[in-house]
Design an enzyme around this catalytic site. Structure first.
Site, mmCIF file in Angstrom:
data_model
loop_
_atom_site.group_PDB
_atom_site.id
_atom_site.type_symbol
_atom_site.label_atom_id
_atom_site.label_comp_id
_atom_site.label_asym_id
_atom_site.label_seq_id
_atom_site.Cartn_x
_atom_site.Cartn_y
_atom_site.Cartn_z
ATOM 1 N N LYS A 1 41.636 46.578 36.820
ATOM 2 C CA LYS A 1 41.839 45.607 37.640
ATOM 3 C C LYS A 1 42.417 44.547 36.998
ATOM 4 C CE LYS A 1 39.173 47.171 41.521
ATOM 5 N NZ LYS A 1 37.747 47.186 42.167
ATOM 6 N N GLN B 1 32.713 43.609 42.742
ATOM 7 C CA GLN B 1 32.547 45.124 42.671
ATOM 8 C C GLN B 1 31.389 45.488 43.219
ATOM 9 O OE1 GLN B 1 35.358 46.745 40.944
ATOM 10 N NE2 GLN B 1 34.131 48.569 41.896
ATOM 11 N N ASP C 1 39.756 42.005 49.284
ATOM 12 C CA ASP C 1 39.662 43.450 49.756
ATOM 13 C C ASP C 1 39.695 43.811 51.196
ATOM 14 O OD1 ASP C 1 38.785 45.316 47.755
ATOM 15 O OD2 ASP C 1 36.795 44.459 47.392
#
Ligand code: NDP
Length: 293
Positions: free
Chosen positions: A53, A97, A120
């Site tokens: 990422k 995460q 997200d």
């Protein structure tokens, strides 16, 4: 034989366009989108995801900030860090995460993220905005799947779509996105009766089940488009491991009109859409239109 929808190429093209858009954001408005990724603990798979990422974010011109925290980090520390990042105007996207260590309440942490920075799209406010057609952040995997469907079909109006799986991160947001595109959507799950027949009605099948190769070619209507979200690592007869999707590719590719492979389908689009969401958030925070690609 189905057309293979190349998610790796699609994601590379999307990143290419974003690189141009982000360069003009900087040139015209002096805006550099910022993405903060928080990793707690040493989970090897999570470390690889976070590294990828960060690398792809930088390549697109996004300022990537990584917080690698010790496994023993407590919830209060993490909540405080999120609060600081919520206040920081240089940070447009915050990603924590998962999975988090067991002593941390994941829901509490995710819900502490400012919904406008929740790249997200998991915050309840964004879930609500998606289902009411508002301007929220859309979860990356379903967004990437929709982009590929729209690129292949153009208008999806009136198509019959079946989403297999009803998770909060894939199945449900995918249902909402397809409904917004005026598809007629059915959501199948582990309690669905005659699932093969349900799937066989679909012009579009999205499989997000987590069961290796569950959906067989015989379940697919000839010519249908198949988006395989699944990522499952299985052992081969030679004792090695390989990645397979939730669709049995060998049989489905013979029947479908188009299909995403695993790997190289939805997976690469997920990270590309995380960067896309960060760019969208940066434009919204600064009240500027998204630049043309
Ligand atoms: P979850 O385990 O959260 O949800 C799985 C869903 O599939 C549930 O709704 C479950 O039904 C349903 N299901 C399970 N078994 C069956 C069955 N035999 N028949 C019909 N439905 C079934 O998984 P996720 O949604 O998080 O992930 C799904 C897959 O997508 C996984 O392989 C995951 O690795 C992959 N994934 C890939 C991503 C990417 O970037 N490409 C990102 C996220 C996930 P019920 O609710 O009734 O239990």
């Amino acid at each position: 034989m189905a057309k293979i929808i190349d998610g790796k190429q699609f994601a590379a093209d999307l990143r290419g366009k974003m690189t141009t858009q982000i360069a003009s954001l900087k040139e015209q408005h002096n805006i550099v989108p910022g993405l903060a990724v928080v990793l707690v603990g040493e989970d090897p798979a999570s470390q690889v995801y976070v590294r990828n990422k960060g690398k792809q974010a930088k390549e697109c011109g996004i300022n990537s900030i990584e917080h690698k925290l010790d496994e023993s980090t407590d919830e209060a520390f993490l909540l405080n860090l999120i609060d600081e990042m919520n206040q920081d105007p240089a940070i447009n996207g915050i990603l924590v995460q998962l999975p988090l260590p067991k002593h941390i309440d994941s829901d509490k942490v995710l819900n502490a993220i400012d919904p406008a920075k929740d790249v997200d799209g998991f915050h309840p406010i964004n879930v609500g905005l998606l289902s009411t057609g508002g301007k929220g952040m859309i979860p990356c995997t379903p967004l990437g799947s929709l982009m590929m469907l729209q690129d292949y079909h153009g208008d999806l109006t009136g198509m019959n779509a079946v989403v297999v799986g009803r998770s909060n991160i894939v199945g449900k947001p995918m249902f909402n996105l397809l409904l917004q595109q005026s598809c007629t959507v059915t959501v199948a799950h582990s309690r669905t009766k005659n699932i093969e027949e349900v799937v066989r009605e679909a012009d579009i099948v999205v499989a997000a089940v987590g069961v290796p190769e569950l959906v067989k070619g015989s379940w697919i209507k000839p010519g249908a488009t198949v988006i395989d979200v699944g990522i499952n690592r299985i052992e081969t007869d030679e004792g090695k491991t390989k990645l397979v999707g939730d669709v049995e590719f060998e049989s489905a590719v013979e029947v479908a009109g188009a299909i995403t492979p695993v790997p190289g389908g939805v997976g690469p689009m997920t990270i590309a859409c995380l960067l896309y969401n960060t760019m969208v958030a940066a434009c919204r925070h600064n009240n500027v239109d998204m630049p043309e690609a």
